[in-house]
Scaffold this motif. Structure first.
Motif, PDB file in Angstrom:
ATOM      1  N   ALA A  30      27.938  47.732  24.287  1.00 47.60           N
ATOM      2  CA  ALA A  30      28.563  48.366  25.438  1.00 47.60           C
ATOM      3  C   ALA A  30      29.656  47.446  25.977  1.00 47.60           C
ATOM      4  O   ALA A  30      29.368  46.324  26.403  1.00 47.60           O
ATOM      5  N   PRO A  31      30.919  47.905  25.975  1.00 50.31           N
ATOM      6  CA  PRO A  31      31.995  47.043  26.478  1.00 50.31           C
ATOM      7  C   PRO A  31      31.839  46.809  27.978  1.00 50.31           C
ATOM      8  O   PRO A  31      31.651  47.752  28.742  1.00 50.31           O
ATOM      9  N   ILE A  32      31.884  45.536  28.374  1.00 52.17           N
ATOM     10  CA  ILE A  32      31.731  45.240  29.804  1.00 52.17           C
ATOM     11  C   ILE A  32      32.916  44.493  30.393  1.00 52.17           C
ATOM     12  O   ILE A  32      33.120  44.531  31.606  1.00 52.17           O
ATOM     13  N   ALA A  33      33.716  43.798  29.543  1.00 47.70           N
ATOM     14  CA  ALA A  33      34.815  43.014  30.113  1.00 47.70           C
ATOM     15  C   ALA A  33      35.791  42.578  29.036  1.00 47.70           C
ATOM     16  O   ALA A  33      35.475  42.587  27.848  1.00 47.70           O
ATOM     17  N   THR A  34      36.963  42.176  29.499  1.00 49.32           N
ATOM     18  CA  THR A  34      37.895  41.424  28.671  1.00 49.32           C
ATOM     19  C   THR A  34      38.098  40.085  29.369  1.00 49.32           C
ATOM     20  O   THR A  34      38.082  40.017  30.601  1.00 49.32           O
ATOM     21  N   GLY A  86      42.316  32.518  32.527  1.00 49.94           N
ATOM     22  CA  GLY A  86      41.005  32.586  33.161  1.00 49.94           C
ATOM     23  C   GLY A  86      40.631  33.948  33.703  1.00 49.94           C
ATOM     24  O   GLY A  86      39.581  34.101  34.335  1.00 49.94           O
ATOM     25  N   GLU A  87      41.445  34.961  33.446  1.00 47.49           N
ATOM     26  CA  GLU A  87      41.185  36.296  33.991  1.00 47.49           C
ATOM     27  C   GLU A  87      40.020  36.969  33.276  1.00 47.49           C
ATOM     28  O   GLU A  87      39.930  36.959  32.053  1.00 47.49           O
ATOM     29  N   ILE A  88      39.123  37.551  34.076  1.00 44.22           N
ATOM     30  CA  ILE A  88      38.006  38.338  33.561  1.00 44.22           C
ATOM     31  C   ILE A  88      38.122  39.716  34.201  1.00 44.22           C
ATOM     32  O   ILE A  88      38.080  39.837  35.427  1.00 44.22           O
ATOM     33  N   ARG A  89      38.290  40.745  33.360  1.00 43.18           N
ATOM     34  CA  ARG A  89      38.440  42.109  33.877  1.00 43.18           C
ATOM     35  C   ARG A  89      37.280  42.961  33.406  1.00 43.18           C
ATOM     36  O   ARG A  89      37.037  43.089  32.201  1.00 43.18           O
ATOM     37  N   PRO A  90      36.562  43.570  34.349  1.00 39.20           N
ATOM     38  CA  PRO A  90      35.487  44.488  33.969  1.00 39.20           C
ATOM     39  C   PRO A  90      36.034  45.669  33.171  1.00 39.20           C
ATOM     40  O   PRO A  90      37.155  46.118  33.398  1.00 39.20           O
TER      41      PRO A  90
END
Length: 135
Positions: free
Chosen positions: A36-40, A46-50
């Motif tokens: 299940a894709p949850i983030a990139t 350092g960016e974390i995108r849901p």
């Protein structure tokens, strides 16, 4: 896989600047493995995108941040190793040019090598001067 053979909770599909992060789901009616894709995650900034319309919980974020830190360390290690290999390749190129290259082979590569080495030398000399002046 973990030491007990169980699957880890997350899978990181590596891409050039980071990864797509998936939660590994095994508990479903079909007893199939699902990602299940949850983030990139972008390790450069350092960016974390849901992803998938959801929010990341504290465990998700902690696992992603830990992976990003490990990945950044690994990429840095590879980069330094690559530069060490480059120095060796330059030595091998010098030996090839002196002992084995034909005039035609030298003609085919000389300008490109000289320009690349000139550029590298200029950057290294400038960085060294900056270190001495700044430090």
């Amino acid at each position: 896989m973990t030491e007990t053979g169980a699957l880890p909770p997350y899978y990181f599909r590596v891409k050039e600047n980071g990864a797509l992060v998936f939660r590994i789901e095994t508990e479903n009616r079909a007893q199939r493995l699902e990602l299940a894709p949850i983030a990139t995650v972008n390790v450069r900034n350092g960016e974390i995108r849901p992803q998938g319309g959801g929010e990341l919980n504290a465990d998700d974020r902690a696992a992603i941040e830990a992976w990003a830190g490990e990945r950044t360390t690994e990429l840095s290690r590879r980069e330094v190793s690559g530069m060490t290999e480059l120095a060796e390749r330059l030595n091998l190129a010098a030996q090839w040019a002196q002992a084995h290259a034909t005039p035609e082979e030298l003609e085919a590569v000389t300008d490109r090598l000289l320009l690349a080495m000139h550029d590298l030398r200029a950057v290294l000399a400038r960085k060294r001067a900056e270190r001495f002046i700044g430090g």
